[in-house]
Scaffold this active site. Structure first.
Site, PDB file in Angstrom:
ATOM      1  CB  SER A 253      -0.863  -0.009   1.273  1.00 43.33           C
ATOM      2  OG  SER A 253      -1.394   1.277   1.542  1.00 43.33           O
TER       3      SER A 253
ATOM      4  CE1 TYR B  25      -3.793   0.563   3.973  1.00 41.16           C
ATOM      5  CE2 TYR B  25      -5.140  -1.354   4.459  1.00 41.16           C
ATOM      6  CZ  TYR B  25      -4.496  -0.542   3.550  1.00 41.16           C
ATOM      7  OH  TYR B  25      -4.529  -0.855   2.203  1.00 41.16           O
TER       8      TYR B  25
HETATM    9  P1  NAP Z   1     -11.874  -5.098  -0.611  1.00 41.87           P
HETATM   10  O1  NAP Z   1     -12.614  -4.591  -1.800  1.00 41.87           O
HETATM   11  O2  NAP Z   1     -12.326  -4.737   0.755  1.00 41.87           O
HETATM   12  O3  NAP Z   1     -11.727  -6.717  -0.720  1.00 41.87           O
HETATM   13  C1  NAP Z   1     -11.079  -7.383   0.313  1.00 41.87           C
HETATM   14  C2  NAP Z   1     -11.104  -8.863  -0.005  1.00 41.87           C
HETATM   15  O4  NAP Z   1     -10.432  -9.576   1.033  1.00 41.87           O
HETATM   16  C3  NAP Z   1     -12.505  -9.440  -0.073  1.00 41.87           C
HETATM   17  O5  NAP Z   1     -12.507 -10.514  -1.011  1.00 41.87           O
HETATM   18  C4  NAP Z   1     -12.710 -10.008   1.335  1.00 41.87           C
HETATM   19  O6  NAP Z   1     -13.703 -11.014   1.311  1.00 41.87           O
HETATM   20  C5  NAP Z   1     -11.315 -10.556   1.597  1.00 41.87           C
HETATM   21  N1  NAP Z   1     -10.965 -10.713   3.011  1.00 41.87           N
HETATM   22  C6  NAP Z   1     -11.008  -9.773   3.987  1.00 41.87           C
HETATM   23  N2  NAP Z   1     -10.597 -10.304   5.159  1.00 41.87           N
HETATM   24  C7  NAP Z   1     -10.285 -11.614   4.912  1.00 41.87           C
HETATM   25  C8  NAP Z   1      -9.805 -12.686   5.719  1.00 41.87           C
HETATM   26  N3  NAP Z   1      -9.571 -12.537   7.034  1.00 41.87           N
HETATM   27  N4  NAP Z   1      -9.594 -13.886   5.135  1.00 41.87           N
HETATM   28  C9  NAP Z   1      -9.839 -14.062   3.819  1.00 41.87           C
HETATM   29  N5  NAP Z   1     -10.286 -13.091   2.988  1.00 41.87           N
HETATM   30  C10 NAP Z   1     -10.504 -11.875   3.550  1.00 41.87           C
HETATM   31  O7  NAP Z   1     -10.368  -4.611  -0.701  1.00 41.87           O
HETATM   32  P2  NAP Z   1      -9.531  -4.081  -1.962  1.00 41.87           P
HETATM   33  O8  NAP Z   1      -9.678  -2.617  -2.073  1.00 41.87           O
HETATM   34  O9  NAP Z   1      -9.797  -4.957  -3.144  1.00 41.87           O
HETATM   35  O10 NAP Z   1      -8.052  -4.346  -1.417  1.00 41.87           O
HETATM   36  C11 NAP Z   1      -7.428  -5.606  -1.582  1.00 41.87           C
HETATM   37  C12 NAP Z   1      -6.041  -5.484  -1.004  1.00 41.87           C
HETATM   38  O11 NAP Z   1      -5.395  -4.349  -1.588  1.00 41.87           O
HETATM   39  C13 NAP Z   1      -6.047  -5.223   0.506  1.00 41.87           C
HETATM   40  O12 NAP Z   1      -4.919  -5.870   1.076  1.00 41.87           O
HETATM   41  C14 NAP Z   1      -5.871  -3.707   0.590  1.00 41.87           C
HETATM   42  O13 NAP Z   1      -5.257  -3.334   1.827  1.00 41.87           O
HETATM   43  C15 NAP Z   1      -4.952  -3.471  -0.556  1.00 41.87           C
HETATM   44  N6  NAP Z   1      -4.946  -2.117  -1.095  1.00 41.87           N
HETATM   45  C16 NAP Z   1      -6.096  -1.538  -1.510  1.00 41.87           C
HETATM   46  C17 NAP Z   1      -6.026  -0.253  -2.094  1.00 41.87           C
HETATM   47  C18 NAP Z   1      -7.241   0.485  -2.582  1.00 41.87           C
HETATM   48  O14 NAP Z   1      -7.112   1.705  -2.822  1.00 41.87           O
HETATM   49  N7  NAP Z   1      -8.375  -0.161  -2.730  1.00 41.87           N
HETATM   50  C19 NAP Z   1      -4.793   0.379  -2.249  1.00 41.87           C
HETATM   51  C20 NAP Z   1      -3.646  -0.263  -1.772  1.00 41.87           C
HETATM   52  C21 NAP Z   1      -3.726  -1.520  -1.221  1.00 41.87           C
HETATM   53  P3  NAP Z   1     -14.516 -11.427   2.674  1.00 41.87           P
HETATM   54  O15 NAP Z   1     -14.821 -10.136   3.393  1.00 41.87           O
HETATM   55  O16 NAP Z   1     -15.728 -12.138   2.160  1.00 41.87           O
HETATM   56  O17 NAP Z   1     -13.592 -12.324   3.445  1.00 41.87           O
HETATM   57  C1  GCO Z   2      -7.017   5.228   3.018  1.00 37.54           C
HETATM   58  C2  GCO Z   2      -7.103   4.264   1.858  1.00 37.54           C
HETATM   59  C3  GCO Z   2      -5.731   3.723   1.525  1.00 37.54           C
HETATM   60  C4  GCO Z   2      -5.817   2.758   0.391  1.00 37.54           C
HETATM   61  C5  GCO Z   2      -4.491   2.233   0.016  1.00 37.54           C
HETATM   62  C6  GCO Z   2      -3.566   3.292  -0.470  1.00 37.54           C
HETATM   63  O1  GCO Z   2      -7.937   5.244   3.844  1.00 37.54           O
HETATM   64  O2  GCO Z   2      -6.018   5.952   3.053  1.00 37.54           O
HETATM   65  O3  GCO Z   2      -7.995   3.209   2.147  1.00 37.54           O
HETATM   66  O4  GCO Z   2      -5.176   3.120   2.649  1.00 37.54           O
HETATM   67  O5  GCO Z   2      -6.613   1.679   0.730  1.00 37.54           O
HETATM   68  O6  GCO Z   2      -3.927   1.438   0.985  1.00 37.54           O
HETATM   69  O7  GCO Z   2      -2.433   2.653  -1.030  1.00 37.54           O
END
Ligand code: NAP
Ligand code: GCO
Length: 263
Positions: A144, A157
């Site tokens: 992230s 986080y």
């Molecule tokens: P999301 O839309 O909230 O999806 C999260 C996924 O993880 C869902 O499939 C959820 O399904 C699953 N999950 C959550 N807790 C779990 C557990 N304990 N065991 C197994 N599965 C679990 O999140 P996203 O935005 O796609 O993000 C995915 C990853 O990218 C995360 O690690 C997040 O921190 C990272 N990330 C996101 C962003 C962003 O801007 N969106 C940026 C940087 C990094 P269930 O709830 O059904 O288990």
């Molecule tokens: C926030 C966002 C971010 C993104 C991502 C950025 O609240 O700042 O959720 O944390 O999820 O991790 O890279």
């Protein structure tokens, strides 16, 4: 010729029901991999299997909480029996809790660290022994911006994602000898359910102020989409990255390079 093909490989993507995990799994499938994925809720998994099928992808979905070591061991056993040896692990599953640190309970802090950091540890520990037997493998940890930066309300986080960056480097260091490459993908701000609260359109038609803030911090002047992560994921999952190890590949539209748009 550079080898980006994943034909004959098995990829296990945690949290692959929607969002970034789904997009990464789709990309790995399009590059030839067989896909297994897990999440905590059966209804979400069943819907995702149908969504993958609609794209012509036969994905194998499993209920498994990445924080539960017994469930994870059972998951890896089932995937190995039903799909094949895991060649690629994508530690994508993660949550966020946006609470001012001094208002956050220790339990809430623990919940985030448990899923976002302990989960990847448990998953990686479960697949590495067989990867060694198979002659190598690929581990991709979804980090992230908060692996590098802090901001208000995301202390747990950021701590977890900072730790995940270092876990990535340590797995690379400890298991590179076995032809296992462990790298990170660091998405910027991506339009998924996790960031939906930061992009909401309010009753008066205005957008959440965070939306304008992020656009001003992103040279690309847009939110990322999950598909922006497809190419980087295929690269890190393929033989094309066999000499890349312990690297965090930021896919952020330039946020980390940019001081922000002048007022
Ligand atoms: P999301 O839309 O909230 O999806 C999260 C996924 O993880 C869902 O499939 C959820 O399904 C699953 N999950 C959550 N807790 C779990 C557990 N304990 N065991 C197994 N599965 C679990 O999140 P996203 O935005 O796609 O993000 C995915 C990853 O990218 C995360 O690690 C997040 O921190 C990272 N990330 C996101 C962003 C962003 O801007 N969106 C940026 C940087 C990094 P269930 O709830 O059904 O288990
Ligand atoms: C926030 C966002 C971010 C993104 C991502 C950025 O609240 O700042 O959720 O944390 O999820 O991790 O890279």
């Amino acid at each position: 010729m550079v080898d980006f093909s994943l034909k004959g490989k098995v990829a296990l993507v945690t949290g692959g029901t929607y969002g970034i995990g789904f997009a990464i799994a789709k990309a790995l499938a399009e590059a030839g991999a067989k896909i297994a994925f897990n999440a905590r809720h059966r209804d979400g998994i069943d819907k995702a299997v149908a969504d993958y099928k609609a794209l012509g992808i036969e994905a194998y979905g499993y209920v498994c909480d990445v924080t539960d070591e017994r469930q994870v061991q059972e998951l890896v056993t089932k995937v190995t029996e039903e799909v094949g040896h895991v060649n690629i692990l994508v530690n994508n599953a993660g949550i966020i809790k946006r609470i001012p640190m001094c208002e956050m309970s220790a339990e809430e802090f623990r919940q985030v660290v448990d899923i976002d950091l302990n989960g990847p540890f448990i998953m990686s520990k479960a697949v590495i022994p067989d990867m060694i037997k198979q002659g190598g493998g690929k581990i991709i940890n979804v980090c992230s911006m908060m692996s590098e930066l802090g901001r208000e309300t995301v202390s747990a986080y950021a701590a977890a994602k900072g730790g995940l960056k270092m876990l990535t480097k340590n797995i690379a260091s400890e298991y590179g000898h076995y032809n296992i490459q462990c790298n990170g993908i660091g998405p910027g701000y991506i339009a998924t359910p996790q960031t939906a609260p930061l992009r909401e359109t309010r009753a008066d038609g205005s957008r959440h102020p965070f939306d304008a803030f992020i656009l001003a911090k992103t040279p690309a002047e847009r939110w990322g989409t999950p598909d922006d992560l497809a190419g980087p994921a295929v690269f890190l999952a393929s033989n094309a990255s066999d000499f890349v190890n312990g690297h965090i590949l930021y896919v952020d539209g330039g946020i980390l390079a940019y001081i922000g748009k002048q007022p």
